[in-house]
Design an enzyme around this catalytic site. Structure first.
Site, mmCIF file in Angstrom:
data_model
loop_
_atom_site.group_PDB
_atom_site.id
_atom_site.type_symbol
_atom_site.label_atom_id
_atom_site.label_comp_id
_atom_site.label_asym_id
_atom_site.label_seq_id
_atom_site.Cartn_x
_atom_site.Cartn_y
_atom_site.Cartn_z
ATOM 1 N N THR A 40 0.853 -1.449 0.145
ATOM 2 C CA THR A 40 0.262 -0.001 -0.029
ATOM 3 C C THR A 40 1.557 1.164 -0.121
ATOM 4 O OG1 THR A 40 -1.799 -1.506 1.159
ATOM 5 C CG2 THR A 40 -1.641 1.038 1.981
ATOM 6 N N ASP A 56 -3.434 4.697 -2.024
ATOM 7 C CA ASP A 56 -4.267 3.873 -3.088
ATOM 8 C C ASP A 56 -4.716 3.626 -3.390
ATOM 9 O OD1 ASP A 56 -2.477 1.034 -3.434
ATOM 10 O OD2 ASP A 56 -2.389 1.971 -1.605
ATOM 11 N N ARG A 58 -4.433 -0.275 -4.130
ATOM 12 C CA ARG A 58 -5.373 -1.752 -4.817
ATOM 13 C C ARG A 58 -4.765 -2.485 -3.812
ATOM 14 N NH1 ARG A 58 0.223 -3.048 -7.956
ATOM 15 N NH2 ARG A 58 -1.237 -2.261 -10.447
ATOM 16 N N LYS A 72 -9.104 2.594 0.803
ATOM 17 C CA LYS A 72 -8.114 2.466 2.354
ATOM 18 C C LYS A 72 -8.485 3.743 3.413
ATOM 19 C CE LYS A 72 -5.211 0.165 -0.897
ATOM 20 N NZ LYS A 72 -3.746 -0.388 -0.905
ATOM 21 N N GLY A 86 -1.785 -2.689 5.685
ATOM 22 C CA GLY A 86 -1.262 -4.162 6.348
ATOM 23 C C GLY A 86 -2.361 -4.618 5.899
ATOM 24 N N SER A 168 4.008 -0.363 1.789
ATOM 25 C CA SER A 168 5.043 -0.442 0.642
ATOM 26 C C SER A 168 6.104 0.528 -0.245
ATOM 27 C CB SER A 168 5.247 -2.110 0.118
ATOM 28 O OG SER A 168 4.005 -1.725 -0.441
ATOM 29 N N ASP A 205 5.729 1.745 -7.085
ATOM 30 C CA ASP A 205 5.926 0.203 -6.163
ATOM 31 C C ASP A 205 5.018 -1.159 -6.490
ATOM 32 O OD1 ASP A 205 4.410 -0.647 -2.879
ATOM 33 O OD2 ASP A 205 5.779 -1.205 -3.661
ATOM 34 N N SER A 208 1.389 -1.591 -4.348
ATOM 35 C CA SER A 208 0.492 -0.134 -4.930
ATOM 36 C C SER A 208 -0.151 0.111 -5.818
ATOM 37 C CB SER A 208 1.120 0.983 -4.084
ATOM 38 O OG SER A 208 1.957 0.960 -2.927
#
Lengths: 273, 235
Positions: A40, A56, A58, A72, A86, A168, A205, A208
């Site tokens: 994330t 984000d 995803r 999120k 997480g 991440s 990343d 994400s």
């Protein structure tokens, strides 16, 4: 290890100087740190009128994207929102539970919830579970004492910051903040900065991706901008549609029943002895 | 409850088949300050007297009408501290329902759960029944609703009800004045008139409390200024 007195110019390729040291440490029981991707990018900043949170959209299950447009940014109170990284179930359950507790607290006190209250309830819970509730949160809101932005780690430690990133993609997003953040941003600049940071996570990343959600909280007002930016639209849909030509031609049709049909007459004469 | 020396219930049957403690609880309710509720066609109003023990008490700190959920409010007659405990429990139950089903609790469900709590205290060891009767006003998908819950744990849905000191006069007044197609504003006026009937002293926005819930499904307690406006209309 002795330091060499002469500086040797770096050679191309990998530098294996520390491999012997690592081997020795591994033998002694000190293992290299393992990477735990939380998949994330979530961010928050304090701007001149309050807080802006970004995330984000995803959701991943290992290497697979299981939800291309998940939410999120969770509601905690009318003036407090929380981004969660997480394990998705953990972040949702813990924010839901604390949101419920804050509502009861509001009824009993007759006052608006404070961000620090949400913070303390969350960190108490997470510490209790010693990090097994895998929820890394960015909590932000505006209350009677002003705007507040906090990060909460799965083990229960917290930080209070003017700009924060988790997940991440946090390094990619933090790089943007560290170079471009300044105090006293106005609303448009703040939203632009948050979007830039999330996009940096989205594109750099693997954990994400997809769209950018933004939430702006000011004194007495909040705006949840769901899918504020859609930098990953589906571009491969053919407007003519797809036709799949038949590959195998049918030459003859012959149906062979596997069993002979037996006709059973019910209610016939009973067999007589 | 039941793990102390008092593992037997203090509420026991009398030879005539009555639970005397509950009768006494109802007496406690009957000597409390008058409160009433009226269900209109498009909302519910609940009201109560707010007589403070002395003029030195800060009346802004006292609020007898409490909100349980955004669309359910409650008022009582009887013992204030018992009411506080019930309100706390009810709010928690409503919140737990919402956590589990992600829907706002229906009025009947909340009344049922509150009544269950009150009944528990008539059948557990070492505790006494609650000395309050509640009037629960709510507006959900089934429309406006008004429930009265007694110390025994029994509850009924009412079109209009009163409890406390002046209950018989108030109920007679309501019986005469109630119509099925009343609007919320008319109901507020009727509520004020009913309270005025048995009121000792000068009625004003400072010594009564009114809570309303309309078709917007948002329960709120009127400010004393708003009550004064309604009072002026009634005069």
């Amino acid at each position: 290890m002795s330091k060499s007195a002469v500086d040797v110019p770096p050679m191309g390729g990998f530098n294996f100087d520390l491999c012997r040291r690592n081997d020795m440490l591994a033998k002694k029981g000190v293992n290299p740190p393992s990477f735990r991707k939380t998949g994330t990018t979530i961010v928050g900043i304090v701007f001149q009128d309050g807080i802006i949170l970004g995330a984000d959209t995803r959701a991943t299950e290992g290497p697979i994207v299981c939800d291309k447009n998940c939410e999120k940014i969770h509601y905690m109170a009318p003036n407090i929102y929380c981004c969660g990284a997480g394990t998705a179930a953990d972040t949702e359950a813990v924010t839901d539970m604390v949101s419920s507790q804050l509502q009861l607290h509001r009824y009993h006190t007759g006052r608006e919830s404070r961000v620090i209250t949400a913070l303390t309830l969350l960190k108490k819970h997470l510490f209790n579970y010693q990090g097994y509730v895998s929820a890394a949160l960015v909590l932000g809101g505006v209350d009677c004492t002003g705007p507040h932005l906090h990060t909460i780690y799965p083990h229960g430690s917290t930080d209070t910051l003017p700009f924060a990133t988790m997940g991440s993609g946090s390094l990619a997003a933090m790089a943007i903040f560290e170079s471009k953040y300044r105090e006293g941003l106005n609303r448009d600049e703040g939203i632009k900065l948050v979007c830039e940071a999330i996009c940096s996570g989205v594109f750099n990343d693997l954990g994400s991706g997809s769209n950018v959600d933004v939430c702006v909280i000011t004194k007495g007002h909040k705006e949840y901008l769901r899918n504020h930016m859609l930098p990953n639209p589906r571009t491969y849909i053919s407007s003519r549609g797809y036709t799949f030509p038949k590959k195998t031609e049918v030459l003859i049709t012959k149906i062979t029943p596997l069993k002979d049909k037996e006709v059973v007459i019910e209610g016939g004469d009973a067999m007589e002895e | 409850m039941g793990d102390s020396q008092y593992s037997f219930s203090l509420t026991t049957f009398s030879p005539s088949g009555k639970l005397v403690q509950i009768e006494h609880a109802l007496t406690a309710v009957g000597s409390g300050q008058t409160s009433l509720g009226i269900k209109a066609a498009n909302g519910v109003v609940i009201a109560t007297e707010k007589k403070l023990p002395s003029i030195l008490v800060d009346e802004t700190s006292v609020q007898k009408i409490q909100i349980l959920t955004p669309n359910i409010g409650v008022v009582y007659s009887g013992m204030g501290p018992d009411f506080r405990v019930l309100v706390r429990k009810s709010r928690k139950q409503a919140e737990q329902y919402h956590r589990l089903y992600k829907e706002p609790i229906p009025v009947t469900q909340l009344v049922r759960e509150t009544a269950a709590v009150m009944q528990e205290f008539t059948q557990s060891g070492g505790v006494r029944p609650f000395g309050v009767s509640l009037l629960v006003a709510g507006y959900d998908d089934k429309g406006p609703q008004l429930y009265q819950v007694d110390p025994s744990g029994s509850y009924f849905s009412w079109k209009a009800s009163a409890m406390g000191k002046n209950v018989s006069n108030a109920k007679t007044f309501l019986e005469k004045r109630y119509t099925d197609d009343m609007e919320l504003d008319d109901a507020v006026h009727t509520a004020i008139l009913t309270l005025k009937e048995g009121f000792e002293g000068q009625i004003s926005g400072k010594n009564i409390e009114i809570g309303i819930i309309g078709a917007d499904k948002k329960f709120r307690v009127l400010t004393s200024a708003e009550i004064d406006d309604y009072l002026a209309e009634v005069e």
